[in-house]
Structure formats: structure tokens, C-alpha cells
Design an enzyme around this catalytic site. Structure first.
Site, PDB file in Angstrom:
ATOM      1  N   TYR A   1       8.632   9.860  -6.374  1.00 55.93           N
ATOM      2  CA  TYR A   1       9.019   8.330  -5.796  1.00 55.93           C
ATOM      3  C   TYR A   1       7.749   8.763  -5.005  1.00 55.93           C
ATOM      4  CZ  TYR A   1      11.523   6.199  -2.096  1.00 55.93           C
ATOM      5  OH  TYR A   1      11.855   5.485  -0.669  1.00 55.93           O
TER       6      TYR A   1
ATOM      7  N   SER B   1       6.940   2.197   3.356  1.00 59.08           N
ATOM      8  CA  SER B   1       6.338   3.298   2.874  1.00 59.08           C
ATOM      9  C   SER B   1       7.942   4.194   2.935  1.00 59.08           C
ATOM     10  CB  SER B   1       5.694   3.665   2.946  1.00 59.08           C
ATOM     11  OG  SER B   1       5.376   5.478   2.646  1.00 59.08           O
ATOM     12  N   SER B   2       7.873   6.015   3.068  1.00 61.71           N
ATOM     13  CA  SER B   2       8.658   6.160   3.290  1.00 61.71           C
ATOM     14  C   SER B   2       8.622   8.432   4.177  1.00 61.71           C
ATOM     15  CB  SER B   2       9.947   6.724   2.259  1.00 61.71           C
ATOM     16  OG  SER B   2      10.964   7.494   1.974  1.00 61.71           O
TER      17      SER B   2
END
Length: 246
Positions: A151, A137-138
Site C-alpha cells: 500500500y 496519497s497517504s
């Protein structure tokens, strides 16, 4: 180390950056690694290095924004014990500047490919009674900005899938987790990240290996009772409020 000996690991986006470091980390732990990406030359270089270090690897070319390629990748990968959904792409800027093509590419590569690959491979893991899926993920999934709306949304969706799949596949012995990196020194110039250093508790930017070691932990037996988790690997960035200037 050989805790992954006899296991096959498929790592998407493993010709560069976090994926590349993860391919090396899992191979060093004994896994047979399926390297994949769009660049055959870089893929061959990763495979050659793994083999030179005594590991086992092969390359399967795939563009994860192409639906047919994703299906073909799942078929050619064969029996997979560890799936690392790492590949991702981002187009950044104010939401009104994101084109339809950029939007579609992020949803295809960051979300649909994760969904299709996991649907193809996790049920087979469940039939065998074991397996590990790790989604990359982020920090953008939880920390919003004025340049990463789409995003971040794709990564938040991946974290939601992670939790749902942990519940779905856990009874069959398959673990599903995610890692959420903060800024990582990969292909982006280091100067871009300088502003993060003063507000990150560990006062540095991550190397790809910082992330790959956590992925390797989630792939192996030491994390046998960990599932449904999203682990921030960001030096503490997401745990604190940024300090405002005096």
C-alpha cells in the site's frame, strides 16, 4: 462560495469517506460534480444531497480495479476541469501474507487507475490551458510499518507521478498536487486510531472534512501558484518523531 462555478470535477471513490466529503466541498463551491464508485445506492445518496443543497452532480458507476471501467469513466465524465484521484484500497499485514490478488488490486486501483485517468483527462485540460489534478496519497508513502509495504509503495509512486506531471503539464497551465492524510475517521473503528492521538501534535484524528478542505483549496484559484506539492494533512504526525515512554 462560487470559485468553481462552471467547472466540472471528477472525484473517484466519492460515495464514502474523504471522497464523499470532497464531493460536498467542491459542489458547495460551485462545481458540477461527477460522483463515482462501485455502489450505485450510495452514489445516488451523495448526488441527492448535493442537489438538495442547490448543487449539481451526477453519478457514474465504476470499479477502478477494472481497466475497462476506468476507460469508460474517463469517457463518460466528459470535459473535466478538476480531477481528484481519491479512490484507493489497501490490504494490510506482513508482506509474506499479501496474496497475488491483493497485490494486483492495490496496483490496479491505487496506481494504474490514477495513471489512466490522468493520461485521459490532463492532456485535454492542457489543450484548454487550465486544470487541476489532485492525487490523494497517504502518510504511509513516507512512514513505513510492518503491515503496509505494498500500500505504501503504491502511494509513494503516486507522489512521484505528481511531481513528474507537475513538470509535464505546468507549462500548459495545469497544476498537479497531492495530499497525504494521516489517520482519518472514516469506516475504520475509532478505537483503531487511539494510539496515534498522543503522538500527533494536534492531539486528535482527522475527520474527512479536514482533508476535503485542503483538496478544495488545491482545486481553486487560491492555490494558483501551487504545483508539484504533496501536502501532509495529518495534524503534524509526519513532522515529529514519536515520543518514547520515559
Amino acid at each position: 462560495m462560487s470559485e468553481l462555478t462552471g467547472k466540472t470535477a471528477l472525484i473517484t471513490g466519492s460515495t464514502t469517506g474523504i471522497g464523499r466529503a470532497t464531493a460536498f466541498a467542491l459542489a458547495a463551491r460551485g462545481a458540477d460534480v461527477v460522483v463515482t464508485g462501485r455502489d450505485a445506492q450510495r452514489g445516488a445518496e451523495v448526488v441527492q444531497k448535493i442537489q438538495a443543497d442547490g448543487g449539481s452532480a451526477r453519478f457514474v458507476a465504476a470499479d477502478l480495479t477494472n481497466r475497462d471501467d476506468v476507460i469508460r469513466l474517463a469517457e463518460q465524465a466528459g470535459e473535466v476541469d478538476v480531477l481528484v484521484n481519491n479512490a484507493g484500497l489497501g490490504s494490510f499485514g506482513p508482506s509474506a501474507t499479501i496474496t497475488g490478488e491483493q497485490y494486483d488490486a492495490m496496483l490496479e486501483g491505487n496506481l494504474r487507475a490514477v495513471f489512466v485517468l490522468t493520461n485521459a483527462l490532463a492532456p485535454k485540460m492542457a489543450e484548454r490551458g487550465s486544470g487541476s489534478v489532485i492525487n490523494v496519497s497517504s502518510g504511509a508513502a513516507r512512514i513505513s510499518g510492518d503491515y503496509n509495504a505494498v500500500y505504501g509503495a503504491t502511494k509513494a509512486a503516486v507522489e512521484s507521478l505528481t511531481r513528474a506531471w507537475a513538470a509535464e503539464y505546468g507549462p500548459a497551465g495545469v497544476r498537479v498536487n497531492a495530499v497525504a492524510p494521516g489517520p482519518v475517521l472514516t469506516s475504520v473503528p475509532a478505537e483503531f486510531y487511539q494510539g496515534y492521538i498522543p503522538v500527533t501534535p494536534l492531539r486528535r484524528i482527522a475527520q474527512a472534512e479536514d482533508i476535503s478542505r485542503v483538496i478544495a483549496f488545491l482545486a481553486g484559484p487560491d492555490s494558483a501558484f501551487v504545483t508539484g506539492a504533496t501536502i501532509p494533512v495529518d495534524g503534524g504526525l509526519s513532522a515529529v518523531e514519536p515520543r518514547l515512554p520515559d
